[in-house]
Design a protein around this motif. Structure first.
Motif: not given
Length: 246
Positions: A81-90, A133-146
């Motif tokens: 990926v372009d950017n390694t990311l870390s996501f907290s609960r917040e 089920w409720a949550g975040v589409p995985l693609r949103c995180l992948l798009e942010r990472a690139g």
């Protein structure tokens, strides 16, 4: 690439660390194994399209993982990926939320009906359940990472670990998806189930939900997502037990 997510704001603040498996005798899951916990939905419950959380089938390969502090939980997204990311609960509060009714089924459902008998959990027909089920589409995180050119799959690692079979090395639960499936708008990083935070049995605080795939693809207790340049061939992807559901 699909269009950018356009959903409402997510809420990922509530905590649910207790378990749901302790039910009154005869009113809970039909127990298959106690450690790791495995149980199927009672026949009468299957008459309804929506499964209550305490009666949603459970298929775990290892013991339910524990960690020192829920506040220290984080999800890592790395690899090709372009950017390694870390996501907290917040951090999850800033993402769009998606809510979907999705059925999960173990690949071993109805195994007890097979003749001759085959190895594996002797499920009848209760290893299938439906939740909202409720949550975040995985693609949103992948798009942010690139995702970089040349990526082939996305690998998911759970906090749960152990010996998958006698003689095998201790390892975490690992499964992968193709880039296309990972980027599907309905592939979800779920933190709620029927309007309640996930329980420990079902992957608290965050799990993968992959509609249309057997439950083994929906990795629980997520700790890492890695974009990789080759097909993953780990134990639960290609090994002798890979067909057993989750």
């Amino acid at each position: 690439m699909m269009d950018t997510c356009k959903c409402s704001k997510a809420e990922f603040g509530r905590e649910r660390s207790e378990t749901l498996s302790a039910q009154p005798e005869g009113k809970g899951l039909v127990t298959i194994e106690h450690e790791p916990i495995i149980g199927e939905t009672p026949q009468a419950t299957l008459q309804s399209w929506l499964t209550p959380n305490p009666l949603f089938y459970i298929r775990n390969h290892y013991s339910i993982p524990q960690w020192e502090s829920d506040s220290e939980w984080a999800l890592t997204l790395d690899g090709h990926v372009d950017n390694t990311l870390s996501f907290s609960r917040e951090d999850f509060r800033s993402f769009p939320i998606q809510t979907l009714p999705i059925t999960l089924e173990c690949a071993g459902n109805n195994r007890s009906d097979l003749e001759p008998q085959v190895p594996g959990n002797p499920f009848q027909n209760g290893a299938v359940s439906t939740a909202i089920w409720a949550g975040v589409p995985l693609r949103c995180l992948l798009e942010r990472a690139g995702i970089k050119e040349g990526a082939v799959e996305v690998l998911f690692e759970g906090f749960d670990a152990g010996e998958p079979a006698p003689g095998e090395q201790t390892q975490p639960y690992l499964r992968s998806l193709s880039i296309d499936v990972a980027m599907h708008p309905h592939t979800l990083l779920a933190y709620e189930m029927n309007g309640e935070p996930l329980s420990r049995e079902h992957g608290y605080p965050l799990r993968l939900i992959v509609p249309g795939w057997y439950g083994m693809a929906s990795v629980k207790w997520l700790r890492r997502i890695s974009v990789i340049q080759e097909k993953f061939e780990g134990f639960f992807q290609k090994g002798p037990l890979y067909h057993r559901g989750r």
